[in-house]
Design a protein around this motif. Structure first.
Motif, mmCIF file in Angstrom:
data_model
loop_
_atom_site.group_PDB
_atom_site.id
_atom_site.type_symbol
_atom_site.label_atom_id
_atom_site.label_comp_id
_atom_site.label_asym_id
_atom_site.label_seq_id
_atom_site.Cartn_x
_atom_site.Cartn_y
_atom_site.Cartn_z
ATOM 1 N N GLU A 38 0.839 -1.205 0.000
ATOM 2 C CA GLU A 38 0.000 0.000 0.000
ATOM 3 C C GLU A 38 0.870 1.250 0.000
ATOM 4 N N GLU A 39 1.974 1.192 0.709
ATOM 5 C CA GLU A 39 2.911 2.320 0.769
ATOM 6 C C GLU A 39 3.501 2.603 -0.613
ATOM 7 N N GLN A 40 3.899 1.574 -1.340
ATOM 8 C CA GLN A 40 4.453 1.735 -2.677
ATOM 9 C C GLN A 40 3.388 2.247 -3.651
ATOM 10 N N TYR A 41 2.184 1.712 -3.541
ATOM 11 C CA TYR A 41 1.092 2.118 -4.423
ATOM 12 C C TYR A 41 0.808 3.612 -4.270
ATOM 13 N N ASP A 42 0.706 4.074 -3.044
ATOM 14 C CA ASP A 42 0.434 5.491 -2.787
ATOM 15 C C ASP A 42 1.587 6.369 -3.260
ATOM 16 N N PHE A 43 2.813 5.887 -3.091
ATOM 17 C CA PHE A 43 3.978 6.637 -3.550
ATOM 18 C C PHE A 43 3.931 6.833 -5.065
ATOM 19 N N VAL A 44 3.627 5.775 -5.798
ATOM 20 C CA VAL A 44 3.561 5.865 -7.260
ATOM 21 C C VAL A 44 2.470 6.842 -7.692
ATOM 22 N N THR A 45 1.326 6.800 -7.027
ATOM 23 C CA THR A 45 0.252 7.746 -7.347
ATOM 24 C C THR A 45 0.715 9.192 -7.153
ATOM 25 N N ASN A 46 1.412 9.462 -6.070
ATOM 26 C CA ASN A 46 1.879 10.816 -5.785
ATOM 27 C C ASN A 46 3.034 11.238 -6.691
ATOM 28 N N MET A 47 3.921 10.310 -6.987
ATOM 29 C CA MET A 47 5.103 10.621 -7.788
ATOM 30 C C MET A 47 4.768 10.730 -9.272
ATOM 31 N N TYR A 48 3.813 9.933 -9.724
ATOM 32 C CA TYR A 48 3.422 9.890 -11.130
ATOM 33 C C TYR A 48 1.960 10.331 -11.267
ATOM 34 N N TYR A 49 1.071 9.324 -11.279
ATOM 35 C CA TYR A 49 -0.372 9.572 -11.330
ATOM 36 C C TYR A 49 -1.073 8.241 -11.064
ATOM 37 N N GLU A 50 -2.315 8.313 -10.670
ATOM 38 C CA GLU A 50 -3.107 7.114 -10.425
ATOM 39 C C GLU A 50 -3.248 6.327 -11.725
ATOM 40 N N GLY A 51 -2.855 5.085 -11.710
ATOM 41 C CA GLY A 51 -2.921 4.236 -12.897
ATOM 42 C C GLY A 51 -1.565 3.909 -13.489
ATOM 43 N N TYR A 52 -0.533 4.683 -13.125
ATOM 44 C CA TYR A 52 0.796 4.392 -13.647
ATOM 45 C C TYR A 52 1.289 3.039 -13.138
ATOM 46 N N GLN A 53 0.749 2.594 -12.032
ATOM 47 C CA GLN A 53 1.118 1.285 -11.488
ATOM 48 C C GLN A 53 0.924 0.179 -12.525
ATOM 49 N N ASP A 54 -0.060 0.356 -13.407
ATOM 50 C CA ASP A 54 -0.415 -0.717 -14.338
ATOM 51 C C ASP A 54 0.614 -0.932 -15.441
ATOM 52 N N ILE A 55 1.474 0.036 -15.716
ATOM 53 C CA ILE A 55 2.457 -0.160 -16.778
ATOM 54 C C ILE A 55 3.846 -0.478 -16.225
ATOM 55 N N MET A 56 4.014 -0.423 -14.917
ATOM 56 C CA MET A 56 5.339 -0.629 -14.330
ATOM 57 C C MET A 56 5.739 -2.103 -14.346
ATOM 58 N N ASN A 57 7.026 -2.347 -14.578
ATOM 59 C CA ASN A 57 7.565 -3.693 -14.413
ATOM 60 C C ASN A 57 8.377 -3.732 -13.124
ATOM 61 N N GLN A 58 8.920 -4.898 -12.797
ATOM 62 C CA GLN A 58 9.622 -5.034 -11.524
ATOM 63 C C GLN A 58 10.848 -4.134 -11.454
ATOM 64 N N ALA A 59 11.535 -3.957 -12.590
ATOM 65 C CA ALA A 59 12.720 -3.092 -12.604
ATOM 66 C C ALA A 59 12.357 -1.647 -12.291
ATOM 67 N N ILE A 61 10.006 -0.543 -10.227
ATOM 68 C CA ILE A 61 9.803 -0.351 -8.785
ATOM 69 C C ILE A 61 11.099 -0.601 -8.023
ATOM 70 N N ASP A 62 11.933 -1.524 -8.531
ATOM 71 C CA ASP A 62 13.216 -1.791 -7.882
ATOM 72 C C ASP A 62 14.202 -0.643 -8.070
ATOM 73 N N PHE A 63 13.933 0.249 -9.021
ATOM 74 C CA PHE A 63 14.795 1.401 -9.268
ATOM 75 C C PHE A 63 14.924 2.273 -8.023
ATOM 76 N N PHE A 64 13.878 2.299 -7.217
ATOM 77 C CA PHE A 64 13.846 3.164 -6.040
ATOM 78 C C PHE A 64 14.449 2.479 -4.816
ATOM 79 N N ASP A 65 15.194 3.245 -4.051
ATOM 80 C CA ASP A 65 15.653 2.791 -2.745
ATOM 81 C C ASP A 65 14.430 2.611 -1.847
#
Length: 239
Positions: A38-59, A61-65
Motif C-alpha cells: 500500500e505504501e508503494q502504491y500510494d507513492f507511485v500515485t503521488n510521484m506519477y499519477y493514479e494508474g501508472y502502477q499498471d504499466i510498471m515492471n519489476q525493474a 519499482i526496484d529502481f527506487f531505494d
C-alpha cells in the motif's frame, strides 16, 4: 533451570516466526505481476499519477531505494495553453508538464507530460533534464503511454549538463510521456518535454545539445531537428 528453558524457547519462537510488516503485504498486483505494498502504491500515485502502477515492471519499482517510499513527494507544474498564456483552468489547455522529487539514498525525479487533447503528429518526441549542480546517477526509464499502447524511450544521450531521451508517441487518446531518473548532490534540475510537430526520424530527433539556453532550459536543437519541436516551456525543482 525450568524457567530458563521456557525463556529460551520463547526467544527461539520469536526469531523463527517474525511478524510480517505492512510494507511486505501485497496491496495491488498489476498485469506484469508486480506486487505493490500500500505504501508503494500510494507513492507511485503521488510521484506519477493514479494508474501508472499498471504499466510498471519489476525493474521500475526496484529502481527506487526502499527508504524513498516513506518520503514526501514534492511537485512543480507548468501548463501550456493554446493562446500561449498561463492560467489555472484546464479547459483550453494543450498539455502540462510536471516534475516530482522524493529523497531516499539519492534524489529520485519524475517528469510527466500529460496531454489534454490528442496530438495529431505521432513521431519522436524528446524528454530530458538539465542539471545545475547535481550529478546524474541513473537515467532510469522513459515511456510514452496512450490507449493504443506503451512505447519505451530509446536513444538516451548523456551530455555534460544532463541528458535526453527520444520516445515515439503511440496511437490513441490519454497520451502521457513519463521519465524517471536519479541524481546526487544539491542544486536545480530543469526538465523539458518537446513535441515533434512534424514527422522526424529517431536519428534526427537526437540532434540537440543539452543547454540552459534551449527550450525549457534543456533542449537546443540543430540541423534536421531545428524548427520541428514545439518549444514548450519547462519546469524546475530544487534538490
Amino acid at each position: 533451570m525450568k524457567k530458563k528453558s521456557l525463556v529460551l524457547a520463547a526467544a527461539i519462537c520469536t526469531i523463527a516466526f517474525p511478524t510480517i510488516s505492512k510494507a511486505d503485504e501485497c496491496f495491488y498486483t498489476n498485469t506484469n505481476n508486480v506486487c505493490f505494498s500500500e505504501e508503494q502504491y500510494d507513492f507511485v500515485t503521488n510521484m506519477y499519477y493514479e494508474g501508472y502502477q499498471d504499466i510498471m515492471n519489476q525493474a521500475d519499482i526496484d529502481f527506487f531505494d526502499d527508504s524513498v517510499f516513506d518520503s514526501r513527494v514534492e511537485k512543480e507544474t507548468y501548463y501550456e495553453y493554446l493562446d500561449g498564456t498561463m492560467g489555472t483552468t484546464h479547459s483550453t489547455a494543450n498539455k502540462k508538464v510536471e516534475i516530482s522529487k522524493a529523497t531516499g539514498g539519492n534524489t529520485y525525479l519524475t517528469t510527466v507530460a500529460t496531454w489534454f487533447n490528442s496530438p495529431s503528429t505521432r513521431s519522436y518526441d524528446v524528454i530530458g533534464a538539465y542539471l545545475s549542480g547535481p550529478t546524474l546517477v541513473n537515467t532510469g526509464s522513459a515511456y510514452a503511454t496512450a490507449t493504443g499502447g506503451t512505447n519505451n524511450g530509446t536513444g538516451t544521450q548523456i551530455q555534460t549538463h544532463g541528458f535526453g531521451t527520444s520516445v515515439k508517441l503511440p496511437s490513441g487518446s490519454s497520451v502521457r510521456v513519463v521519465q524517471t531518473f536519479s541524481v546526487s548532490g544539491s542544486g536545480t534540475v530543469y526538465a523539458s518535454y518537446q513535441h515533434a510537430t512534424s514527422s522526424i526520424s529517431l536519428a534526427n530527433s537526437k540532434k540537440y545539445n543539452i543547454a540552459y539556453s534551449g527550450y525549457g532550459h534543456v533542449f537546443s536543437f540543430y540541423g534536421a531537428a531545428s524548427g520541428v519541436y514545439d518549444g514548450m516551456g519547462g519546469v524546475d525543482i530544487a534538490v
